[in-house]
Design a protein around this motif. Structure first.
Motif, PDB file in Angstrom:
ATOM      1  N   ASP A  24       0.918  -1.431   0.055  1.00  0.00           N
ATOM      2  CA  ASP A  24      -0.052  -0.028   0.001  1.00  0.00           C
ATOM      3  C   ASP A  24       0.989   1.263  -0.206  1.00  0.00           C
ATOM      4  N   ASP A  25       0.215   2.323   0.481  1.00  0.00           N
ATOM      5  CA  ASP A  25       1.104   3.478   0.445  1.00  0.00           C
ATOM      6  C   ASP A  25       2.334   3.527   1.110  1.00  0.00           C
ATOM      7  N   ASN A  26       2.171   2.853   2.301  1.00  0.00           N
ATOM      8  CA  ASN A  26       3.231   2.776   3.361  1.00  0.00           C
ATOM      9  C   ASN A  26       4.282   1.697   2.948  1.00  0.00           C
ATOM     10  N   GLY A  27       4.067   0.747   1.989  1.00  0.00           N
ATOM     11  CA  GLY A  27       5.179  -0.186   1.576  1.00  0.00           C
ATOM     12  C   GLY A  27       4.579  -1.610   1.361  1.00  0.00           C
ATOM     13  N   PRO A  28       5.559  -2.530   1.521  1.00  0.00           N
ATOM     14  CA  PRO A  28       5.181  -3.679   1.353  1.00  0.00           C
ATOM     15  C   PRO A  28       4.052  -4.362   2.355  1.00  0.00           C
ATOM     16  N   ILE A  29       3.318  -5.137   2.407  1.00  0.00           N
ATOM     17  CA  ILE A  29       2.202  -5.717   3.145  1.00  0.00           C
ATOM     18  C   ILE A  29       2.594  -7.253   3.487  1.00  0.00           C
ATOM     19  N   LEU A  30       2.656  -8.012   2.340  1.00  0.00           N
ATOM     20  CA  LEU A  30       2.836  -9.318   2.418  1.00  0.00           C
ATOM     21  C   LEU A  30       3.209 -10.069   1.055  1.00  0.00           C
ATOM     22  N   THR A  31       4.012 -11.270   1.074  1.00  0.00           N
ATOM     23  CA  THR A  31       4.336 -11.777  -0.273  1.00  0.00           C
ATOM     24  C   THR A  31       4.032 -13.344   0.134  1.00  0.00           C
ATOM     25  N   GLU A  50       1.262 -20.070   2.554  1.00  0.00           N
ATOM     26  CA  GLU A  50       2.486 -19.471   3.360  1.00  0.00           C
ATOM     27  C   GLU A  50       2.585 -18.240   3.019  1.00  0.00           C
ATOM     28  N   TYR A  51       2.842 -17.149   3.933  1.00  0.00           N
ATOM     29  CA  TYR A  51       3.372 -15.942   3.332  1.00  0.00           C
ATOM     30  C   TYR A  51       4.120 -15.125   4.066  1.00  0.00           C
ATOM     31  N   VAL A  52       5.004 -14.118   3.629  1.00  0.00           N
ATOM     32  CA  VAL A  52       5.698 -13.440   4.475  1.00  0.00           C
ATOM     33  C   VAL A  52       4.877 -12.179   4.833  1.00  0.00           C
ATOM     34  N   ASP A  53       4.931 -11.727   6.253  1.00  0.00           N
ATOM     35  CA  ASP A  53       4.330 -10.823   6.841  1.00  0.00           C
ATOM     36  C   ASP A  53       5.439  -9.622   6.796  1.00  0.00           C
ATOM     37  N   GLU A  54       5.304  -8.814   5.580  1.00  0.00           N
ATOM     38  CA  GLU A  54       6.187  -7.648   5.412  1.00  0.00           C
ATOM     39  C   GLU A  54       6.131  -6.635   6.566  1.00  0.00           C
ATOM     40  N   GLU A  92      -5.973  -9.615   7.356  1.00  0.00           N
ATOM     41  CA  GLU A  92      -5.327 -10.281   8.444  1.00  0.00           C
ATOM     42  C   GLU A  92      -4.053  -9.720   8.934  1.00  0.00           C
ATOM     43  N   VAL A  93      -3.151  -9.287   7.809  1.00  0.00           N
ATOM     44  CA  VAL A  93      -1.905  -8.536   8.088  1.00  0.00           C
ATOM     45  C   VAL A  93      -2.285  -7.123   8.780  1.00  0.00           C
ATOM     46  N   LEU A  94      -2.906  -6.453   8.116  1.00  0.00           N
ATOM     47  CA  LEU A  94      -3.153  -5.150   8.616  1.00  0.00           C
ATOM     48  C   LEU A  94      -3.808  -4.806   9.839  1.00  0.00           C
ATOM     49  N   ALA A  95      -4.784  -6.110  10.077  1.00  0.00           N
ATOM     50  CA  ALA A  95      -5.437  -5.910  11.570  1.00  0.00           C
ATOM     51  C   ALA A  95      -4.320  -5.966  12.765  1.00  0.00           C
ATOM     52  N   VAL A  96      -3.270  -6.753  12.490  1.00  0.00           N
ATOM     53  CA  VAL A  96      -2.286  -6.745  13.616  1.00  0.00           C
ATOM     54  C   VAL A  96      -1.517  -5.460  13.731  1.00  0.00           C
ATOM     55  N   ASP A  97      -1.362  -4.659  12.594  1.00  0.00           N
ATOM     56  CA  ASP A  97      -0.775  -3.527  12.806  1.00  0.00           C
ATOM     57  C   ASP A  97      -1.405  -2.439  14.004  1.00  0.00           C
TER      58      ASP A  97
END
Length: 97
Positions: A24-31, A50-54, A92-97
């Motif tokens: 997103d505008d703040n950079g990588p989220i996941l790969t 399986e993903y990397v939480d960037e 899922e990743v952004l909810a942890v932020d």
């Protein structure tokens, strides 16, 4: 009614999301690192991403399980399912932020 080939559809979904990097505008989220089948029946395939939480320190590898079903009314096929899966993982990743 046409018989669906879930294995072929799942392969399309896998090819569509593996190695995708979302940001997103703040950079990588996941790969996305990989998509695999955990179990399979005529009506549903249970998959694991399986993903990397960037966004997390150390960029940990995480997993998320999902169902790919013949009767999923939210999607029209593997392309829609792939798009929905990516959106759900981002949330899922952004909810942890």
């Amino acid at each position: 009614m046409t018989k669906r080939d879930l294995a072929a559809e799942f392969e399309t979904l896998r090819r569509r999301v593996e190695k995708v990097r979302r940001g997103d505008d703040n950079g990588p989220i996941l790969t996305i690192e990989s998509v695999s089948i955990l179990s399979e029946s005529p009506d549903v395939i249970v998959g694991r991403v399986e993903y990397v939480d960037e966004r997390a320190t150390g960029r940990p590898l995480r997993t998320s399980d999902f169902d790919y079903e013949t009767q999923n009314f939210a999607v029209e096929g593997p392309e829609d399912a792939a798009d929905l899966l990516l959106v759900n993982l981002e949330e899922e990743v952004l909810a942890v932020d």
